[in-house]
Design an enzyme around this catalytic site. Structure first.
Site, mmCIF file in Angstrom:
data_model
loop_
_atom_site.group_PDB
_atom_site.id
_atom_site.type_symbol
_atom_site.label_atom_id
_atom_site.label_comp_id
_atom_site.label_asym_id
_atom_site.label_seq_id
_atom_site.Cartn_x
_atom_site.Cartn_y
_atom_site.Cartn_z
ATOM 1 N N ARG A 55 0.813 -1.225 0.000
ATOM 2 C CA ARG A 55 0.000 0.000 0.000
ATOM 3 C C ARG A 55 0.845 1.273 0.000
ATOM 4 O O ARG A 55 0.390 2.335 0.399
ATOM 5 C CB ARG A 55 -0.997 0.008 1.158
ATOM 6 C CG ARG A 55 -2.028 -1.107 1.083
ATOM 7 C CD ARG A 55 -3.098 -0.951 2.159
ATOM 8 N NE ARG A 55 -4.120 -1.983 2.009
ATOM 9 C CZ ARG A 55 -4.061 -3.160 2.633
ATOM 10 N NH1 ARG A 55 -3.050 -3.445 3.436
ATOM 11 N NH2 ARG A 55 -5.024 -4.038 2.458
ATOM 12 N N LYS A 102 2.579 11.385 -11.025
ATOM 13 C CA LYS A 102 1.650 10.533 -11.759
ATOM 14 C C LYS A 102 2.346 9.220 -12.089
ATOM 15 O O LYS A 102 3.417 9.214 -12.694
ATOM 16 C CB LYS A 102 1.190 11.196 -13.053
ATOM 17 C CG LYS A 102 0.030 12.157 -12.910
ATOM 18 C CD LYS A 102 -0.443 12.592 -14.277
ATOM 19 C CE LYS A 102 -1.645 13.511 -14.193
ATOM 20 N NZ LYS A 102 -2.096 13.948 -15.544
ATOM 21 N N GLU A 127 7.827 17.713 -24.858
ATOM 22 C CA GLU A 127 7.276 18.173 -23.582
ATOM 23 C C GLU A 127 7.899 19.515 -23.171
ATOM 24 O O GLU A 127 7.215 20.371 -22.595
ATOM 25 C CB GLU A 127 7.501 17.121 -22.496
ATOM 26 C CG GLU A 127 6.787 15.797 -22.729
ATOM 27 C CD GLU A 127 5.283 15.867 -22.490
ATOM 28 O OE1 GLU A 127 4.769 16.952 -22.130
ATOM 29 O OE2 GLU A 127 4.620 14.828 -22.681
ATOM 30 N N LYS A 185 6.713 22.484 -14.993
ATOM 31 C CA LYS A 185 5.872 21.416 -14.465
ATOM 32 C C LYS A 185 5.915 21.383 -12.949
ATOM 33 O O LYS A 185 4.878 21.177 -12.295
ATOM 34 C CB LYS A 185 6.304 20.053 -15.013
ATOM 35 C CG LYS A 185 5.393 18.931 -14.509
ATOM 36 C CD LYS A 185 5.548 17.653 -15.262
ATOM 37 C CE LYS A 185 4.485 16.644 -14.803
ATOM 38 N NZ LYS A 185 4.580 15.363 -15.528
ATOM 39 N N GLU A 218 -4.659 17.140 -10.260
ATOM 40 C CA GLU A 218 -5.299 17.586 -11.492
ATOM 41 C C GLU A 218 -6.764 17.982 -11.298
ATOM 42 O O GLU A 218 -7.636 17.599 -12.077
ATOM 43 C CB GLU A 218 -5.169 16.510 -12.584
ATOM 44 C CG GLU A 218 -5.286 17.070 -14.004
ATOM 45 C CD GLU A 218 -4.890 16.078 -15.073
ATOM 46 O OE1 GLU A 218 -5.720 15.799 -15.947
ATOM 47 O OE2 GLU A 218 -3.745 15.577 -15.036
ATOM 48 N N ARG A 239 -3.367 21.699 -13.458
ATOM 49 C CA ARG A 239 -2.497 20.631 -13.934
ATOM 50 C C ARG A 239 -2.978 20.063 -15.268
ATOM 51 O O ARG A 239 -2.178 19.555 -16.061
ATOM 52 C CB ARG A 239 -2.388 19.514 -12.894
ATOM 53 C CG ARG A 239 -1.440 18.410 -13.358
ATOM 54 C CD ARG A 239 -0.999 17.475 -12.269
ATOM 55 N NE ARG A 239 -0.014 16.543 -12.786
ATOM 56 C CZ ARG A 239 0.723 15.722 -12.055
ATOM 57 N NH1 ARG A 239 0.587 15.721 -10.742
ATOM 58 N NH2 ARG A 239 1.596 14.916 -12.607
ATOM 59 N N ASN A 276 -1.520 18.882 -20.223
ATOM 60 C CA ASN A 276 -1.926 17.902 -21.227
ATOM 61 C C ASN A 276 -2.197 18.529 -22.591
ATOM 62 O O ASN A 276 -2.835 17.903 -23.451
ATOM 63 C CB ASN A 276 -3.180 17.157 -20.751
ATOM 64 C CG ASN A 276 -2.866 16.142 -19.681
ATOM 65 O OD1 ASN A 276 -2.221 15.134 -19.930
ATOM 66 N ND2 ASN A 276 -3.297 16.424 -18.468
ATOM 67 N N HIS A 335 -2.115 16.373 -25.684
ATOM 68 C CA HIS A 335 -2.081 14.973 -25.270
ATOM 69 C C HIS A 335 -3.364 14.204 -25.567
ATOM 70 O O HIS A 335 -3.333 12.972 -25.594
ATOM 71 C CB HIS A 335 -1.786 14.882 -23.772
ATOM 72 C CG HIS A 335 -0.344 15.132 -23.429
ATOM 73 N ND1 HIS A 335 0.329 16.262 -23.850
ATOM 74 C CD2 HIS A 335 0.552 14.410 -22.705
ATOM 75 C CE1 HIS A 335 1.568 16.217 -23.398
ATOM 76 N NE2 HIS A 335 1.736 15.110 -22.713
ATOM 77 N N HIS A 379 -2.418 10.699 -27.034
ATOM 78 C CA HIS A 379 -2.668 9.407 -26.402
ATOM 79 C C HIS A 379 -3.523 8.511 -27.296
ATOM 80 O O HIS A 379 -3.350 7.286 -27.302
ATOM 81 C CB HIS A 379 -3.353 9.612 -25.054
ATOM 82 C CG HIS A 379 -2.429 10.144 -23.995
ATOM 83 N ND1 HIS A 379 -2.885 10.668 -22.811
ATOM 84 C CD2 HIS A 379 -1.077 10.227 -23.937
ATOM 85 C CE1 HIS A 379 -1.861 11.051 -22.074
ATOM 86 N NE2 HIS A 379 -0.752 10.793 -22.741
ATOM 87 N N HIS A 413 5.607 8.460 -27.565
ATOM 88 C CA HIS A 413 4.845 9.495 -26.873
ATOM 89 C C HIS A 413 5.247 10.891 -27.346
ATOM 90 O O HIS A 413 4.399 11.728 -27.647
ATOM 91 C CB HIS A 413 5.048 9.382 -25.362
ATOM 92 C CG HIS A 413 4.329 10.441 -24.588
ATOM 93 N ND1 HIS A 413 2.954 10.480 -24.482
ATOM 94 C CD2 HIS A 413 4.798 11.514 -23.888
ATOM 95 C CE1 HIS A 413 2.602 11.532 -23.748
ATOM 96 N NE2 HIS A 413 3.696 12.177 -23.386
#
Length: 350
Positions: A110, A132, A174, A213, A223, A227, A231, A234, A238, A250
């Site tokens: 966990r 992330k 990026e 970032k 997000e 945030r 993207n 993106h 994606h 990517h």
């Protein structure tokens, strides 16, 4: 050494400096090292010398590692080694490797401590910073994961020196995106001949790109607000990755996706920023796209992480450094896709 402080509930430091890996250290006495199988043996040996892991696990390169099968194998190796709750996982590799390693750390017992050593430009500027973590599904990219910030990130430009030029250029997407959404000074700097490992100003530009970032995620880790602006480009990117089974990388997909987002922004009344995205595509020279249909890509876009119960939201730009979220009518998505496809299919984009 230059450092960027990432704030929030779990603050940490991003170190950007030549030789950063050699000077890295962690307080945990028992650690596992998750490494990209495609890395040069010398890089892995350097990390092993620094961190002295009791377990080193190799995972496939690129998005091939971001599967339940690979994740399960990593978790089993951690359990077999009896890595304790006060142990740590260290990810060494590109963005896909750090995504997987971070998710393994978030999932095992966990949650155990996680540290990141990105070895690609894309990993340094984007994936390794922000917490992330996750894996992909056949239905789309990064649909399973957790927010699990690292305890520290070490970005060593020396690790970038041997990257193939195409891999370096795709990773620059990026950094260029950060210029479009936040710091326009990056736009010329990223495309400059000086933006190369070993050049005098490289580390400064890399640090400034990472800082964009870092600032955003310090204010909005999960997000719920700004945030999402990270993207930009993106949503289509994606979808391209998923539709091509990740044969388009990517960074290349983001290059294509930023041009689509710039076209949509213009159609919805924003300043015409397509000269910037065309310029980047000409510089990046991304891998050619296979035949793509809007109907197929639109299905993937509908499952984008920014989608909510009312539909898909796109990150668009009023102007440089003025991003916003908007819902775009499907008919406009389709007509703009036709324009985009014509643009990116041309031998010369500008």
């Amino acid at each position: 050494m230059p450092q960027i402080e990432v704030g929030g509930a779990q603050p940490y430091t991003v170190t950007v400096a030549a030789g950063a890996l050699a000077r890295a250290s962690v307080p945990e006495s028992r650690v596992a090292l998750i490494v990209d199988a495609g890395l040069p043996a010398g890089w892995v040996e350097r990390a092993q010398t620094v961190f002295r892991p009791e377990l080193t696990v190799q995972v496939p390169s690129g998005d091939a590692c971001k599967t339940f099968e690979v994740l399960g194998g990593v978790l089993s190796r951690l359990a077999q080694a009896n890595l304790p709750r006060d142990g740590a996982v260290i990810g060494l590799g590109g963005g896909a490797t750090t995504d997987l390693a971070g998710f393994a750390a978030a999932s095992y017992l966990r949650g155990v401590a996680y540290y990141s050593v990105p070895t690609t430009l894309l990993g340094m500027v984007d994936a390794a910073v922000g917490g992330k973590t996750g894996i992909n599904l056949p239905e789309g990219k990064n649909l399973v994961g957790a927010f699990w910030p690292p305890r520290a990130v070490w970005c060593d430009p020396e690790l970038l020196a041997s990257l193939p030029p195409a891999v370096f250029r795709e990773g620059a997407a990026e950094a260029y995106k950060h210029g479009l959404i936040s710091d326009p000074s990056l736009l010329d700097r990223v495309l400059s001949p000086e933006f190369r490992p070993g050049q005098p100003d490289f580390a400064e530009t890399l640090t400034d790109a990472i800082a964009v970032k870092a600032g955003v995620v310090s204010r909005d880790l999960t997000e719920t607000g700004e945030r999402a602006f990270l993207n930009f480009g993106h949503t289509l990117a994606h979808a391209i990755e998923a539709a091509t089974q990740h044969s388009i990388s990517h960074g290349d997909a983001v290059g294509y996706g930023m041009h689509y987002a710039a076209l949509l922004s213009r159609e919805l009344g924003g300043n015409d920023l397509t000269p910037y995205t065309r310029r980047f595509l000409n510089w990046q020279r991304p891998k050619a796209l296979p035949p793509l249909k809007f109907s197929e890509l639109n299905g993937y876009m509908a499952r984008d992480k920014k989608a909510d119960s009312q539909g898909v939201r796109f990150v668009l730009l009023h102007d440089l450094a003025r991003p916003y979220l908007a819902r775009v009518p499907e008919d406009l998505l389709g007509t703009t896709f036709d324009v985009w496809q014509s643009d990116v299919s041309s031998p010369i984009l500008s």
